[in-house]
Scaffold this motif. Structure first.
Motif, PDB file in Angstrom:
ATOM      1  N   ALA A 270       0.854  -1.189   0.000  1.00  0.00           N
ATOM      2  CA  ALA A 270       0.000   0.000   0.000  1.00  0.00           C
ATOM      3  C   ALA A 270       0.887   1.235   0.000  1.00  0.00           C
ATOM      4  CB  ALA A 270      -0.910  -0.002   1.226  1.00  0.00           C
ATOM      5  N   ARG A 271       0.577   2.177  -0.874  1.00  0.00           N
ATOM      6  CA  ARG A 271       1.340   3.421  -0.967  1.00  0.00           C
ATOM      7  C   ARG A 271       0.348   4.572  -0.837  1.00  0.00           C
ATOM      8  NH1 ARG A 271       5.732   2.649  -5.734  1.00  0.00           N
ATOM      9  NH2 ARG A 271       7.105   3.656  -4.206  1.00  0.00           N
ATOM     10  N   LEU A 272       0.573   5.426   0.152  1.00  0.00           N
ATOM     11  CA  LEU A 272      -0.427   6.394   0.592  1.00  0.00           C
ATOM     12  C   LEU A 272      -0.160   7.781   0.023  1.00  0.00           C
ATOM     13  CD1 LEU A 272      -2.685   5.474   2.542  1.00  0.00           C
ATOM     14  CD2 LEU A 272      -1.491   6.711   4.364  1.00  0.00           C
ATOM     15  N   ILE A 273      -1.222   8.421  -0.472  1.00  0.00           N
ATOM     16  CA  ILE A 273      -1.160   9.794  -0.972  1.00  0.00           C
ATOM     17  C   ILE A 273      -2.174  10.617  -0.189  1.00  0.00           C
ATOM     18  CG2 ILE A 273      -1.423  11.306  -2.968  1.00  0.00           C
ATOM     19  CD1 ILE A 273      -1.096   8.465  -4.549  1.00  0.00           C
ATOM     20  N   PHE A 274      -1.694  11.643   0.517  1.00  0.00           N
ATOM     21  CA  PHE A 274      -2.576  12.541   1.251  1.00  0.00           C
ATOM     22  C   PHE A 274      -2.993  13.674   0.311  1.00  0.00           C
ATOM     23  CE2 PHE A 274      -0.371  10.309   4.571  1.00  0.00           C
ATOM     24  CZ  PHE A 274      -1.318  10.177   5.576  1.00  0.00           C
TER      25      PHE A 274
ATOM     26  N   ARG B 223       4.912  17.382   6.916  1.00  0.00           N
ATOM     27  CA  ARG B 223       5.171  16.278   5.990  1.00  0.00           C
ATOM     28  C   ARG B 223       5.820  15.114   6.721  1.00  0.00           C
ATOM     29  NH1 ARG B 223       6.987  20.355   2.377  1.00  0.00           N
ATOM     30  NH2 ARG B 223       9.153  19.686   2.670  1.00  0.00           N
ATOM     31  N   SER B 224       6.698  15.422   7.671  1.00  0.00           N
ATOM     32  CA  SER B 224       7.312  14.361   8.468  1.00  0.00           C
ATOM     33  C   SER B 224       6.270  13.640   9.311  1.00  0.00           C
ATOM     34  CB  SER B 224       8.401  14.952   9.383  1.00  0.00           C
ATOM     35  OG  SER B 224       9.453  15.504   8.622  1.00  0.00           O
ATOM     36  N   ARG B 225       5.296  14.385   9.832  1.00  0.00           N
ATOM     37  CA  ARG B 225       4.211  13.764  10.597  1.00  0.00           C
ATOM     38  C   ARG B 225       3.403  12.811   9.718  1.00  0.00           C
ATOM     39  NH1 ARG B 225       0.685  18.383  12.516  1.00  0.00           N
ATOM     40  NH2 ARG B 225      -0.693  16.626  12.948  1.00  0.00           N
ATOM     41  N   LEU B 226       3.144  13.222   8.490  1.00  0.00           N
ATOM     42  CA  LEU B 226       2.383  12.360   7.585  1.00  0.00           C
ATOM     43  C   LEU B 226       3.168  11.094   7.253  1.00  0.00           C
ATOM     44  CD1 LEU B 226       0.901  14.999   5.093  1.00  0.00           C
ATOM     45  CD2 LEU B 226      -0.259  13.877   6.999  1.00  0.00           C
ATOM     46  N   GLN B 227       4.467  11.228   7.076  1.00  0.00           N
ATOM     47  CA  GLN B 227       5.304  10.054   6.810  1.00  0.00           C
ATOM     48  C   GLN B 227       5.232   9.066   7.973  1.00  0.00           C
ATOM     49  OE1 GLN B 227       8.992  12.276   5.944  1.00  0.00           O
ATOM     50  NE2 GLN B 227       9.068  11.182   3.999  1.00  0.00           N
ATOM     51  N   GLU B 228       5.321   9.592   9.187  1.00  0.00           N
ATOM     52  CA  GLU B 228       5.257   8.727  10.365  1.00  0.00           C
ATOM     53  C   GLU B 228       3.876   8.080  10.494  1.00  0.00           C
ATOM     54  OE1 GLU B 228       7.765   7.878  12.618  1.00  0.00           O
ATOM     55  OE2 GLU B 228       8.895   8.687  10.920  1.00  0.00           O
ATOM     56  N   MET B 229       2.827   8.841  10.219  1.00  0.00           N
ATOM     57  CA  MET B 229       1.478   8.299  10.278  1.00  0.00           C
ATOM     58  C   MET B 229       1.303   7.172   9.274  1.00  0.00           C
ATOM     59  SD  MET B 229      -2.191  10.149   9.448  1.00  0.00           S
ATOM     60  CE  MET B 229      -1.886  11.517  10.556  1.00  0.00           C
ATOM     61  N   ALA B 230       1.768   7.391   8.051  1.00  0.00           N
ATOM     62  CA  ALA B 230       1.635   6.357   7.016  1.00  0.00           C
ATOM     63  C   ALA B 230       2.368   5.087   7.431  1.00  0.00           C
ATOM     64  CB  ALA B 230       2.176   6.879   5.689  1.00  0.00           C
ATOM     65  N   ARG B 231       3.562   5.250   7.962  1.00  0.00           N
ATOM     66  CA  ARG B 231       4.395   4.082   8.277  1.00  0.00           C
ATOM     67  C   ARG B 231       3.883   3.316   9.488  1.00  0.00           C
ATOM     68  NH1 ARG B 231      10.965   4.188   9.293  1.00  0.00           N
ATOM     69  NH2 ARG B 231      11.230   1.931   9.478  1.00  0.00           N
ATOM     70  N   HIS B 232       3.563   4.025  10.545  1.00  0.00           N
ATOM     71  CA  HIS B 232       3.261   3.345  11.807  1.00  0.00           C
ATOM     72  C   HIS B 232       1.778   3.038  11.991  1.00  0.00           C
ATOM     73  CE1 HIS B 232       7.375   3.676  13.080  1.00  0.00           C
ATOM     74  NE2 HIS B 232       7.371   4.985  12.907  1.00  0.00           N
ATOM     75  N   ALA B 233       0.898   3.915  11.533  1.00  0.00           N
ATOM     76  CA  ALA B 233      -0.536   3.668  11.701  1.00  0.00           C
ATOM     77  C   ALA B 233      -1.098   2.813  10.566  1.00  0.00           C
ATOM     78  CB  ALA B 233      -1.298   4.995  11.790  1.00  0.00           C
ATOM     79  N   PHE B 234      -0.681   3.115   9.324  1.00  0.00           N
ATOM     80  CA  PHE B 234      -1.233   2.422   8.161  1.00  0.00           C
ATOM     81  C   PHE B 234      -0.339   1.284   7.669  1.00  0.00           C
ATOM     82  CE2 PHE B 234      -3.221   6.549   8.166  1.00  0.00           C
ATOM     83  CZ  PHE B 234      -4.512   6.327   7.718  1.00  0.00           C
ATOM     84  N   HIS B 235       0.908   1.233   8.157  1.00  0.00           N
ATOM     85  CA  HIS B 235       1.890   0.260   7.648  1.00  0.00           C
ATOM     86  C   HIS B 235       1.963   0.363   6.121  1.00  0.00           C
ATOM     87  CE1 HIS B 235       2.249  -1.485  11.621  1.00  0.00           C
ATOM     88  NE2 HIS B 235       0.932  -1.529  11.691  1.00  0.00           N
ATOM     89  N   ALA B 236       2.006   1.601   5.674  1.00  0.00           N
ATOM     90  CA  ALA B 236       2.029   1.892   4.238  1.00  0.00           C
ATOM     91  C   ALA B 236       3.145   2.873   3.944  1.00  0.00           C
ATOM     92  CB  ALA B 236       0.683   2.460   3.790  1.00  0.00           C
ATOM     93  N   GLU B 237       3.568   2.915   2.700  1.00  0.00           N
ATOM     94  CA  GLU B 237       4.595   3.860   2.282  1.00  0.00           C
ATOM     95  C   GLU B 237       3.951   5.210   1.960  1.00  0.00           C
ATOM     96  OE1 GLU B 237       7.861   4.531  -1.315  1.00  0.00           O
ATOM     97  OE2 GLU B 237       6.765   2.635  -1.163  1.00  0.00           O
TER      98      GLU B 237
END
Length: 236
Positions: A165-169, A182-196
């Motif tokens: 899964a690759r996430l686009i906000f 942007r760093s917060r979104l990266q962390e959210m994608a990785r840790h909450a969604f387990h997505a890139e």
């Protein structure tokens, strides 16, 4: 052989079809051969971005039913005939036949570098039927609570399928463009969604009066398209 990208979202109204049209247009500008499929049966509107609504003779459903060849349903979007759309159908009751769909995807992968599939919102039988033929899922999400919750559910389904899964906000406000956010979104994608995390895009509706206006906004979409073409990263 080409790559197959599913453009998806948990919730409707997050700009999924807009981004699919933008991705296709940008990939074509990057000298890729591209075809876009509209699988949002009953609610097709990918063709509207290219002013093709009055030029459709055959559609994806006609191909899958054997009414016409896949080439007859392809509408060229550039003079070089390297960028095409296969429009969807207004038929709400259509179920995706896996054998016919698999055959179509193999033919398109042999002809095009990139196959982009615009899918319905949510998790539907259509998604389940096409998962085996997709290389990557590009999941579009906004910061609304409903969109985040639905995208999380969609990512869980992808993980069970073994799909990256690759996430686009999308539709981000001005504050979200700052580096720390942007760093917060990266962390959210990785840790909450387990997505890139692929990137974030501003809310462009105020700047674009017509659907076709979105297609010229390559500055915002180009970095994401470049990342899409790179191998997906493993997530925790």
């Amino acid at each position: 052989m080409g790559d197959v990208f599913m453009v998806a979202s948990g919730k409707g109204g997050v700009g999924k079809t807009t981004l699919c049209a933008m991705f296709g247009s940008q990939f074509a500008r990057m000298d890729k051969t591209v075809v876009m499929l509209d699988t949002d049966f009953g609610l097709r509107n990918l063709d509207l971005y290219f002013h093709l609504e009055n030029k459709i003779i055959y559609n994806l459903v006609d191909v899958l039913k054997g009414v016409c060849s896949y080439r007859q349903a392809l509408l060229p979007l550039d003079s070089n005939r390297t960028f095409y759309i296969m429009p969807g159908s207004r038929n709400y009751d259509f179920s995706l036949p896996e054998d016919a769909f698999s055959c179509l995807i193999e033919k398109l992968k042999a002809q095009f570098d990139i196959v982009l599939i615009d899918t319905p919102a949510g998790i539907t039988p259509i998604h389940q039927a096409m998962f085996p033929y997709v290389d990557q899922a590009l999941v579009v999400v906004t910061m609304s609570q409903a969109s985040l919750a639905d995208a999380l559910s969609f990512c869980h389904v992808l993980q069970k399928q073994g799909l990256p899964a690759r996430l686009i906000f999308n539709q981000m406000g001005p504050d979200m463009a700052k580096r720390r956010n942007r760093s917060r979104l990266q962390e959210m994608a990785r840790h909450a969604f387990h997505a890139e995390y692929l990137g974030s895009l501003p809310d462009m509706h105020k700047k674009c009066a017509m659907p076709s206006d979105f297609l010229t906004r390559g500055k915002e979409i180009l970095p994401i398209c470049r990342t899409i073409l790179m191998p997906a990263k493993e997530t925790e």
